[in-house]
Enzyme design. Sequence first.
Site, PDB file in Angstrom:
ATOM      1  N   GLU A  49      -6.706  -8.934  14.264  1.00 39.15           N
ATOM      2  CA  GLU A  49      -7.065  -7.813  15.217  1.00 39.15           C
ATOM      3  C   GLU A  49      -7.649  -6.907  14.643  1.00 39.15           C
ATOM      4  O   GLU A  49      -6.873  -6.000  14.111  1.00 39.15           O
ATOM      5  CB  GLU A  49      -5.877  -7.625  16.135  1.00 39.15           C
ATOM      6  CG  GLU A  49      -5.490  -9.018  16.854  1.00 39.15           C
ATOM      7  CD  GLU A  49      -6.020  -9.520  18.211  1.00 39.15           C
ATOM      8  OE1 GLU A  49      -7.171  -8.809  18.056  1.00 39.15           O
ATOM      9  OE2 GLU A  49      -5.833 -10.315  18.895  1.00 39.15           O
TER      10      GLU A  49
ATOM     11  N   CYS B 298      -7.412   0.518  19.721  1.00 36.91           N
ATOM     12  CA  CYS B 298      -8.492  -0.474  19.067  1.00 36.91           C
ATOM     13  C   CYS B 298      -9.606  -0.762  20.397  1.00 36.91           C
ATOM     14  O   CYS B 298     -10.554  -0.855  20.199  1.00 36.91           O
ATOM     15  CB  CYS B 298      -7.839  -1.581  18.928  1.00 36.91           C
ATOM     16  SG  CYS B 298      -6.471  -2.436  19.755  1.00 36.91           S
TER      17      CYS B 298
HETATM   18  P1  NAD Z   1      -5.501  -0.239   8.083  1.00 35.96           P
HETATM   19  O1  NAD Z   1      -6.528  -1.605   7.908  1.00 35.96           O
HETATM   20  O2  NAD Z   1      -5.888   1.100   7.299  1.00 35.96           O
HETATM   21  O3  NAD Z   1      -4.212  -0.640   8.004  1.00 35.96           O
HETATM   22  C1  NAD Z   1      -3.293  -1.572   8.573  1.00 35.96           C
HETATM   23  C2  NAD Z   1      -2.357  -2.245   7.861  1.00 35.96           C
HETATM   24  O4  NAD Z   1      -2.763  -2.968   6.641  1.00 35.96           O
HETATM   25  C3  NAD Z   1      -1.304  -0.919   7.209  1.00 35.96           C
HETATM   26  O5  NAD Z   1      -0.062  -1.298   7.505  1.00 35.96           O
HETATM   27  C4  NAD Z   1      -1.733  -0.979   5.778  1.00 35.96           C
HETATM   28  O6  NAD Z   1      -0.776  -0.621   5.213  1.00 35.96           O
HETATM   29  C5  NAD Z   1      -2.070  -2.616   5.600  1.00 35.96           C
HETATM   30  N1  NAD Z   1      -2.986  -2.706   4.260  1.00 35.96           N
HETATM   31  C6  NAD Z   1      -3.627  -1.757   3.804  1.00 35.96           C
HETATM   32  N2  NAD Z   1      -4.358  -2.381   2.898  1.00 35.96           N
HETATM   33  C7  NAD Z   1      -3.912  -3.650   2.719  1.00 35.96           C
HETATM   34  C8  NAD Z   1      -4.199  -4.936   2.073  1.00 35.96           C
HETATM   35  N3  NAD Z   1      -4.912  -4.628   1.050  1.00 35.96           N
HETATM   36  N4  NAD Z   1      -3.583  -5.992   2.301  1.00 35.96           N
HETATM   37  C9  NAD Z   1      -2.770  -6.090   3.286  1.00 35.96           C
HETATM   38  N5  NAD Z   1      -2.342  -4.938   4.069  1.00 35.96           N
HETATM   39  C10 NAD Z   1      -2.885  -3.706   3.816  1.00 35.96           C
HETATM   40  O7  NAD Z   1      -5.669   0.237   9.713  1.00 35.96           O
HETATM   41  P2  NAD Z   1      -5.059   1.406  10.381  1.00 35.96           P
HETATM   42  O8  NAD Z   1      -5.999   2.536  10.114  1.00 35.96           O
HETATM   43  O9  NAD Z   1      -3.454   1.538  10.432  1.00 35.96           O
HETATM   44  O10 NAD Z   1      -5.410   1.031  11.842  1.00 35.96           O
HETATM   45  C11 NAD Z   1      -6.680   1.505  12.560  1.00 35.96           C
HETATM   46  C12 NAD Z   1      -7.717   0.291  12.718  1.00 35.96           C
HETATM   47  O11 NAD Z   1      -7.147  -0.779  13.325  1.00 35.96           O
HETATM   48  C13 NAD Z   1      -8.956   0.581  13.739  1.00 35.96           C
HETATM   49  O12 NAD Z   1     -10.173   0.065  12.954  1.00 35.96           O
HETATM   50  C14 NAD Z   1      -8.552   0.144  15.074  1.00 35.96           C
HETATM   51  O13 NAD Z   1      -9.593  -0.567  15.763  1.00 35.96           O
HETATM   52  C15 NAD Z   1      -7.692  -1.383  14.498  1.00 35.96           C
HETATM   53  N6  NAD Z   1      -6.902  -1.859  15.412  1.00 35.96           N
HETATM   54  C16 NAD Z   1      -7.055  -3.086  15.864  1.00 35.96           C
HETATM   55  C17 NAD Z   1      -6.453  -3.470  16.960  1.00 35.96           C
HETATM   56  C18 NAD Z   1      -6.879  -4.830  17.561  1.00 35.96           C
HETATM   57  O14 NAD Z   1      -5.958  -5.538  18.515  1.00 35.96           O
HETATM   58  N7  NAD Z   1      -7.963  -5.305  17.459  1.00 35.96           N
HETATM   59  C19 NAD Z   1      -5.218  -2.772  17.453  1.00 35.96           C
HETATM   60  C20 NAD Z   1      -5.074  -1.530  16.896  1.00 35.96           C
HETATM   61  C21 NAD Z   1      -5.882  -1.387  15.630  1.00 35.96           C
END
Ligand code: NAD
Length: 485
Positions: free
Chosen positions: A247, A281
């Site tokens: 997502e 999101c």
């Molecule tokens: P992010 O991608 O920076 O981080 C998300 C998670 O991934 C964190 O727990 C982080 O520690 C982890 N992470 C980071 N690098 C990683 C790697 N290489 N491998 C595995 N895990 C890793 O996102 P964010 O800033 O926390 O969230 C905001 C984004 O999320 C926005 O783009 C938003 O649109 C999206 N979002 C989408 C949904 C949906 O349902 N589609 C819901 C909420 C947020």
Amino acid sequence: MSESAESAAALLDRIQVPEGSGREIPDAATREIIGRAPVHSVAELDDAIGRAKAAQPAWEALGHARRSELLLAAADAIDANAEGLAHLLSREQGKPLNGPNARFELGACSAWLRTNAAIELEPQVLVDDETLHAELVYKAAGVVGAIGPWNWPLMITIWQIGPSLRMGNTVVAKPSEYTPLSVLAMLAVMNEVLPADVLIGVSGDREVGARLASHPDIDKIMFTGSTATGRKIIESSAGNLARLTLELGGNDAGIVLPGTDVDAIAQDLFWGAFINTGQTCAAMKRLYVHDSIYDDVVAALAEIAASVPIGNGLDENNVLGPLQNRAQFDVVSRLVDEARAGGARVVTGGEPASELGELFYRPTIVADISDGAALVDEEQFGPALPVIRYTDVDDAVARANAAEVGLGASVWASDEDAAREVATRMQSGTVWINSHGGLHPMVPFGGVKSSGYGLEFGVEGLKSVAVTQVVSGPGRKGTALEGTA
Ligand code: NAD
């Protein structure tokens, strides 16, 4: 200390952090330190995955009925601690207690878990004739890695772990490094009723996330976060062949059709964009409005934006809060500043609300802006909505669909049939009519294009954390189909 502050403090005490270690987590509104979260090492993660793997067969063997009972007990435990968890969430994430925010999020956690407990995923009979009886059955995938973001940290964690546990998987959950405390506290509450090692929280930085995604004993990754990180997880899955539900980010468009009663939709339009202070999101991130009602829509949105109560989330009056972190605050400030410099009109807001705290930004409506401006083309993930004028509906649809992402979209009209016709042309996982962003635990949710793949919620959500097996046997005459594959 208020009762909910006392409960939050007691919940914090349950999070074990070795003396002298851990990461300090600030209150998003005041920047005071709330507490420390453990920063687990890769070795500790490996140990957690090993324990989850060992616990999985017995958990699966419990059967659906018993697991559902335990999920209901976990929902009861969350309800019993809801006020303390909401207090902690409000401080850590910034979202107010009131409005569609922290208490609302806790209510959703328990509602989603209860639905996960109630739904059935029956085997599918594929062929049932004289020669063959073949069924598709759904079994646990194994160990699920759940990686979450910071915007709706509790609710999204429940979306990932609820169906996974229900299907007989064990779970290792890694919260965002920005919001680990509330998630770890919620997992501790759930673990009051769940068997040992069925649900393990591991908190750490990106390195731990990366290891979780690539670990050979992880069978499925439930990931919610940015498209950039989603791509890295796809790369990791080439190694462990983990199934993925991704997502990812969105840049949801709303289209208001000509002839729409503006007063009737103004509040819902506003909240479709500004829920959780825009850090959602599937929030509306760009709004296309027909020229004939453009000025009215802009004025109505600006009036709401200028008057909606914003401030510290623990104050019951407030319904908008700060940005959760400095990086996101900087994104929003930059996008609005660039829009202004590019000639767009900032109708209200357009600057930090520094008197409220470091990370507060005034709810902002930007008019006379178009595609090509970064505020329209990029995901702002904050309280600033660009409103774009259009004259031709087909052109508005084409511009909405030009984005690389396709999470949600909405069409607004007094004429619902006209809205439905336009809705079917939107390239998004969900399209709403006269609302934006509403979710239901029985209605599948997921993105298309660069917003990811896989569905969550309802029966489709259970399927996505299962593996399938075909069971093929003799038909009604007692003879299996001739021939082999
Ligand atoms: P992010 O991608 O920076 O981080 C998300 C998670 O991934 C964190 O727990 C982080 O520690 C982890 N992470 C980071 N690098 C990683 C790697 N290489 N491998 C595995 N895990 C890793 O996102 P964010 O800033 O926390 O969230 C905001 C984004 O999320 C926005 O783009 C938003 O649109 C999206 N979002 C989408 C949904 C949906 O349902 N589609 C819901 C909420 C947020």
